[in-house]
Design a protein around this motif. Structure first.
Motif, PDB file in Angstrom:
ATOM      1  N   ALA A   1     102.575 105.151 -12.262  1.00 40.06           N
ATOM      2  CA  ALA A   1     103.042 106.531 -12.097  1.00 40.06           C
ATOM      3  C   ALA A   1     102.532 107.417 -13.229  1.00 40.06           C
ATOM      4  O   ALA A   1     102.072 108.541 -12.993  1.00 40.06           O
ATOM      5  CB  ALA A   1     104.567 106.561 -12.031  1.00 40.06           C
ATOM      6  N   LEU A   2     102.605 106.904 -14.445  1.00 40.57           N
ATOM      7  CA  LEU A   2     102.105 107.673 -15.588  1.00 40.57           C
ATOM      8  C   LEU A   2     100.586 107.839 -15.518  1.00 40.57           C
ATOM      9  O   LEU A   2     100.051 108.912 -15.761  1.00 40.57           O
ATOM     10  CB  LEU A   2     102.497 106.974 -16.890  1.00 40.57           C
ATOM     11  CG  LEU A   2     103.990 107.045 -17.248  1.00 40.57           C
ATOM     12  CD1 LEU A   2     104.365 105.959 -18.240  1.00 40.57           C
ATOM     13  CD2 LEU A   2     104.338 108.417 -17.825  1.00 40.57           C
ATOM     14  N   GLU A   3      99.913 106.761 -15.146  1.00 43.32           N
ATOM     15  CA  GLU A   3      98.452 106.775 -15.068  1.00 43.32           C
ATOM     16  C   GLU A   3      97.956 107.763 -14.009  1.00 43.32           C
ATOM     17  O   GLU A   3      96.927 108.421 -14.188  1.00 43.32           O
ATOM     18  CB  GLU A   3      97.967 105.360 -14.728  1.00 43.32           C
ATOM     19  CG  GLU A   3      96.537 105.069 -15.078  1.00 43.32           C
ATOM     20  CD  GLU A   3      96.223 103.578 -15.004  1.00 43.32           C
ATOM     21  OE1 GLU A   3      95.128 103.195 -15.429  1.00 43.32           O
ATOM     22  OE2 GLU A   3      97.080 102.810 -14.518  1.00 43.32           O
TER      23      GLU A   3
ATOM     24  N   GLN B   1      92.376 110.271 -21.390  1.00 43.06           N
ATOM     25  CA  GLN B   1      93.084 109.045 -21.004  1.00 43.06           C
ATOM     26  C   GLN B   1      92.335 107.836 -21.540  1.00 43.06           C
ATOM     27  O   GLN B   1      91.144 107.670 -21.286  1.00 43.06           O
ATOM     28  CB  GLN B   1      93.237 108.939 -19.486  1.00 43.06           C
ATOM     29  CG  GLN B   1      94.002 107.681 -19.056  1.00 43.06           C
ATOM     30  CD  GLN B   1      94.459 107.754 -17.616  1.00 43.06           C
ATOM     31  OE1 GLN B   1      95.211 108.656 -17.239  1.00 43.06           O
ATOM     32  NE2 GLN B   1      93.998 106.833 -16.786  1.00 43.06           N
ATOM     33  N   THR B   2      93.044 107.012 -22.289  1.00 42.24           N
ATOM     34  CA  THR B   2      92.462 105.826 -22.895  1.00 42.24           C
ATOM     35  C   THR B   2      93.279 104.605 -22.494  1.00 42.24           C
ATOM     36  O   THR B   2      94.509 104.623 -22.613  1.00 42.24           O
ATOM     37  CB  THR B   2      92.445 105.926 -24.442  1.00 42.24           C
ATOM     38  OG1 THR B   2      91.752 107.117 -24.819  1.00 42.24           O
ATOM     39  CG2 THR B   2      91.775 104.720 -25.059  1.00 42.24           C
ATOM     40  N   VAL B   3      92.605 103.570 -22.009  1.00 45.50           N
ATOM     41  CA  VAL B   3      93.261 102.312 -21.656  1.00 45.50           C
ATOM     42  C   VAL B   3      92.693 101.204 -22.531  1.00 45.50           C
ATOM     43  O   VAL B   3      91.473 101.008 -22.582  1.00 45.50           O
ATOM     44  CB  VAL B   3      93.063 101.961 -20.166  1.00 45.50           C
ATOM     45  CG1 VAL B   3      93.721 100.615 -19.838  1.00 45.50           C
ATOM     46  CG2 VAL B   3      93.625 103.062 -19.276  1.00 45.50           C
ATOM     47  N   VAL B   4      93.570 100.512 -23.239  1.00 41.19           N
ATOM     48  CA  VAL B   4      93.152  99.382 -24.075  1.00 41.19           C
ATOM     49  C   VAL B   4      93.989  98.165 -23.697  1.00 41.19           C
ATOM     50  O   VAL B   4      95.032  98.283 -23.051  1.00 41.19           O
ATOM     51  CB  VAL B   4      93.303  99.693 -25.576  1.00 41.19           C
ATOM     52  CG1 VAL B   4      92.415 100.849 -25.988  1.00 41.19           C
ATOM     53  CG2 VAL B   4      94.757 100.010 -25.927  1.00 41.19           C
ATOM     54  N   TYR B   5      93.527  96.995 -24.115  1.00 47.41           N
ATOM     55  CA  TYR B   5      94.218  95.747 -23.808  1.00 47.41           C
ATOM     56  C   TYR B   5      94.652  95.062 -25.106  1.00 47.41           C
ATOM     57  O   TYR B   5      93.911  95.070 -26.099  1.00 47.41           O
ATOM     58  CB  TYR B   5      93.322  94.826 -22.987  1.00 47.41           C
ATOM     59  CG  TYR B   5      93.125  95.328 -21.575  1.00 47.41           C
ATOM     60  CD1 TYR B   5      93.917  94.860 -20.530  1.00 47.41           C
ATOM     61  CD2 TYR B   5      92.171  96.309 -21.290  1.00 47.41           C
ATOM     62  CE1 TYR B   5      93.757  95.341 -19.237  1.00 47.41           C
ATOM     63  CE2 TYR B   5      92.009  96.795 -19.994  1.00 47.41           C
ATOM     64  CZ  TYR B   5      92.801  96.309 -18.979  1.00 47.41           C
ATOM     65  OH  TYR B   5      92.654  96.797 -17.698  1.00 47.41           O
TER      66      TYR B   5
ATOM     67  N   ILE C   1      95.763 101.327 -32.402  1.00 47.54           N
ATOM     68  CA  ILE C   1      96.408 102.087 -31.326  1.00 47.54           C
ATOM     69  C   ILE C   1      97.072 103.342 -31.876  1.00 47.54           C
ATOM     70  O   ILE C   1      96.943 104.438 -31.311  1.00 47.54           O
ATOM     71  CB  ILE C   1      97.456 101.205 -30.609  1.00 47.54           C
ATOM     72  CG1 ILE C   1      96.764 100.086 -29.833  1.00 47.54           C
ATOM     73  CG2 ILE C   1      98.315 102.042 -29.661  1.00 47.54           C
ATOM     74  CD1 ILE C   1      97.697  98.968 -29.414  1.00 47.54           C
ATOM     75  N   LEU C   2      97.768 103.197 -32.982  1.00 43.61           N
ATOM     76  CA  LEU C   2      98.476 104.345 -33.554  1.00 43.61           C
ATOM     77  C   LEU C   2      97.512 105.337 -34.191  1.00 43.61           C
ATOM     78  O   LEU C   2      97.804 106.536 -34.249  1.00 43.61           O
ATOM     79  CB  LEU C   2      99.520 103.856 -34.550  1.00 43.61           C
ATOM     80  CG  LEU C   2     100.617 102.987 -33.906  1.00 43.61           C
ATOM     81  CD1 LEU C   2     101.566 102.430 -34.947  1.00 43.61           C
ATOM     82  CD2 LEU C   2     101.385 103.775 -32.860  1.00 43.61           C
ATOM     83  N   ALA C   3      96.353 104.857 -34.644  1.00 44.63           N
ATOM     84  CA  ALA C   3      95.317 105.782 -35.130  1.00 44.63           C
ATOM     85  C   ALA C   3      94.827 106.648 -33.970  1.00 44.63           C
ATOM     86  O   ALA C   3      94.638 107.870 -34.131  1.00 44.63           O
ATOM     87  CB  ALA C   3      94.164 104.990 -35.747  1.00 44.63           C
ATOM     88  N   LEU C   4      94.643 106.037 -32.798  1.00 45.32           N
ATOM     89  CA  LEU C   4      94.267 106.806 -31.601  1.00 45.32           C
ATOM     90  C   LEU C   4      95.356 107.811 -31.229  1.00 45.32           C
ATOM     91  O   LEU C   4      95.082 108.944 -30.838  1.00 45.32           O
ATOM     92  CB  LEU C   4      94.046 105.863 -30.420  1.00 45.32           C
ATOM     93  CG  LEU C   4      92.743 105.069 -30.343  1.00 45.32           C
ATOM     94  CD1 LEU C   4      92.813 104.063 -29.196  1.00 45.32           C
ATOM     95  CD2 LEU C   4      91.562 106.009 -30.144  1.00 45.32           C
TER      96      LEU C   4
ATOM     97  N   VAL D   1      98.471 100.914 -23.205  1.00 46.30           N
ATOM     98  CA  VAL D   1      98.183  99.587 -23.766  1.00 46.30           C
ATOM     99  C   VAL D   1      98.640  98.545 -22.748  1.00 46.30           C
ATOM    100  O   VAL D   1      99.834  98.281 -22.609  1.00 46.30           O
ATOM    101  CB  VAL D   1      98.896  99.370 -25.111  1.00 46.30           C
ATOM    102  CG1 VAL D   1      98.454  98.030 -25.720  1.00 46.30           C
ATOM    103  CG2 VAL D   1      98.634 100.519 -26.070  1.00 46.30           C
ATOM    104  N   LYS D   2      97.687  97.971 -22.008  1.00 45.54           N
ATOM    105  CA  LYS D   2      98.010  96.947 -21.033  1.00 45.54           C
ATOM    106  C   LYS D   2      98.017  95.571 -21.706  1.00 45.54           C
ATOM    107  O   LYS D   2      97.348  95.363 -22.699  1.00 45.54           O
ATOM    108  CB  LYS D   2      97.020  96.992 -19.874  1.00 45.54           C
ATOM    109  CG  LYS D   2      97.082  98.300 -19.091  1.00 45.54           C
ATOM    110  CD  LYS D   2      96.227  98.279 -17.840  1.00 45.54           C
ATOM    111  CE  LYS D   2      96.419  99.559 -17.029  1.00 45.54           C
ATOM    112  NZ  LYS D   2      95.622  99.563 -15.772  1.00 45.54           N
ATOM    113  N   GLU D   3      98.792  94.651 -21.126  1.00 49.75           N
ATOM    114  CA  GLU D   3      98.937  93.294 -21.692  1.00 49.75           C
ATOM    115  C   GLU D   3      99.354  93.374 -23.166  1.00 49.75           C
ATOM    116  O   GLU D   3      98.828  92.659 -24.023  1.00 49.75           O
ATOM    117  CB  GLU D   3      97.632  92.505 -21.545  1.00 49.75           C
ATOM    118  CG  GLU D   3      97.075  92.470 -20.136  1.00 49.75           C
ATOM    119  CD  GLU D   3      98.017  91.819 -19.118  1.00 49.75           C
ATOM    120  OE1 GLU D   3      98.859  90.995 -19.526  1.00 49.75           O
ATOM    121  OE2 GLU D   3      97.904  92.138 -17.924  1.00 49.75           O
TER     122      GLU D   3
END
Length: 343
Positions: free
Chosen positions: A36-38, A51-55, A64-67, A82-84
């Motif tokens: 829903a957010l995506e 939009q950035t997706v990382v694993y 992640i927090l720097a991004l 942040v998936k997984e």
């Protein structure tokens, strides 16, 4: 996830939290919230820049927090997913960094963690901070006794009308795999004609579950020691091994007769206590009571041995070239005649 509907509502109204930390054993609700957010936070044009997706296995909290502290390009919001996230390592330094960010997040960033298949350690201060800020969401599995109700609600949301007993049939046969249930219901949504009711015939045709001939009806027939019905069901199931794999049949019957054994040890307690001990809805206690009458303790334990024997034979141990259909018949014969078979 009890907050899921509220999350959907807030997303629709464009009322976003700076952090969504989803965690828990049930991946289905986490996936639904992240999707829903995506889909709805950014437009397709904005996604290219913001939009950035990382694993989790490829990054760490510090990066992640720097991004997250960066600002969006050509828009008001950036979305970081942040998936997984369960693969992230959370040491003391990163825990402190995440805690500091949670207390003062960047308003233009929406940071989403999908921490699936297990809970976080809620004793850690960082998760207490997230919880207090209402940014920590626990996704719990649907209890077995609530599964039929969940299926009814899901069907209603898809505008699918169910015939009586169909929700329970799907719950019994598909188990607690919400993703599979959702996929099957969405498939039926495409199949059903306007105003058509999802009944047993349609379920058998399109999902492969017979309302009359399935492992749960076999379980019921064996519990009643109704040999004619049990053999009839076993014959049908043997003709359809793909939709009635013997490993699943044995597993379900093993659980049932294990509960029959357990029933014998708690039979003198109240119904609610018995249901709690067996881990079932109180409505089903009567089925175990009937089975316990038909299979006294020494015989119900022998049934467990028969199931173990058939399980080994199904894996090729002690039964050369036996078809699953023949093993099913042997299993039913030995169970309904358990009091006549020498131990």
């Amino acid at each position: 996830m009890k907050e899921l509907e509220q999350i959907f509502k807030h997303i629709k109204n464009r009322e976003f939290l700076p952090i969504y930390f989803f965690h828990g054993e049930e991946a289905f609700f986490i996936d639904a919230a992240v999707k829903a957010l995506e889909n709805d936070v950014l437009t397709e044009d904005e996604k290219a820049f913001n939009q950035t997706v990382v694993y989790g296995k490829d990054t760490n909290y510090n990066d992640i927090l720097a991004l997250s502290r960066q600002y969006p390009m050509m828009g008001d919001k950036q979305l970081i997913i942040v998936k997984e996230a369960q693969d992230l390592k959370l040491n003391e330094d990163e825990s402190r960094i995440l805690e500091n960010y949670a207390t003062n997040p960047v308003e233009s960033t929406i940071l989403v963690f999908a921490h699936k298949h297990k809970k976080v350690d809620s004793r850690k201060k960082v998760f207490k901070v997230l919880d207090k800020a209402n940014m920590l969401f626990h996704s719990e599995p649907v209890k077995d006794y609530n599964l039929a109700k969940w299926i009814e609600d899901e069907s209603k949301s898809l505008q699918i009308k169910l015939a009586p007993g169909i929700a329970q049939l799907l719950a019994d046969y598909l188990g607690n795999d919400l993703s599979r249930i959702s996929n099957e219901l969405n498939k039926m949504k495409l199949v059903l004609k306007e105003g058509e009711v999802l009944d047993g015939k349609l379920v058998e045709t399109h999902i492969g579950i017979s309302k009359e001939f399935n492992v749960f009806e076999l379980q019921k027939a064996l519990g009643k020691k109704d040999s004619n019905q049990a053999f009839k069901i076993a014959y049908y199931m043997g003709k359809n091994p793909k939709t009635n794999p013997i490993v699943m049949t044995i597993g379900n019957l093993y659980n049932f007769f294990s509960n029959v054994v357990m029933y014998h040890t708690v039979a003198n307690q109240g119904q609610s206590l018995i249901a709690s001990a067996l881990g079932v809805n109180p409505f089903f206690v009567k089925d175990y009571a009937e089975a316990a009458r038909n299979y006294p303790l020494k015989f119900s334990t022998r049934v467990i041995s028969v199931l173990r024997e058939i399980d080994l034979k199904s894996k090729g141990l002690g039964a050369v070239n036996m078809e699953e259909s023949e093993l099913l018949k042997e299993m039913v014969y030995k169970i309904v005649n358990i009091d006549k078979i020498k131990s």
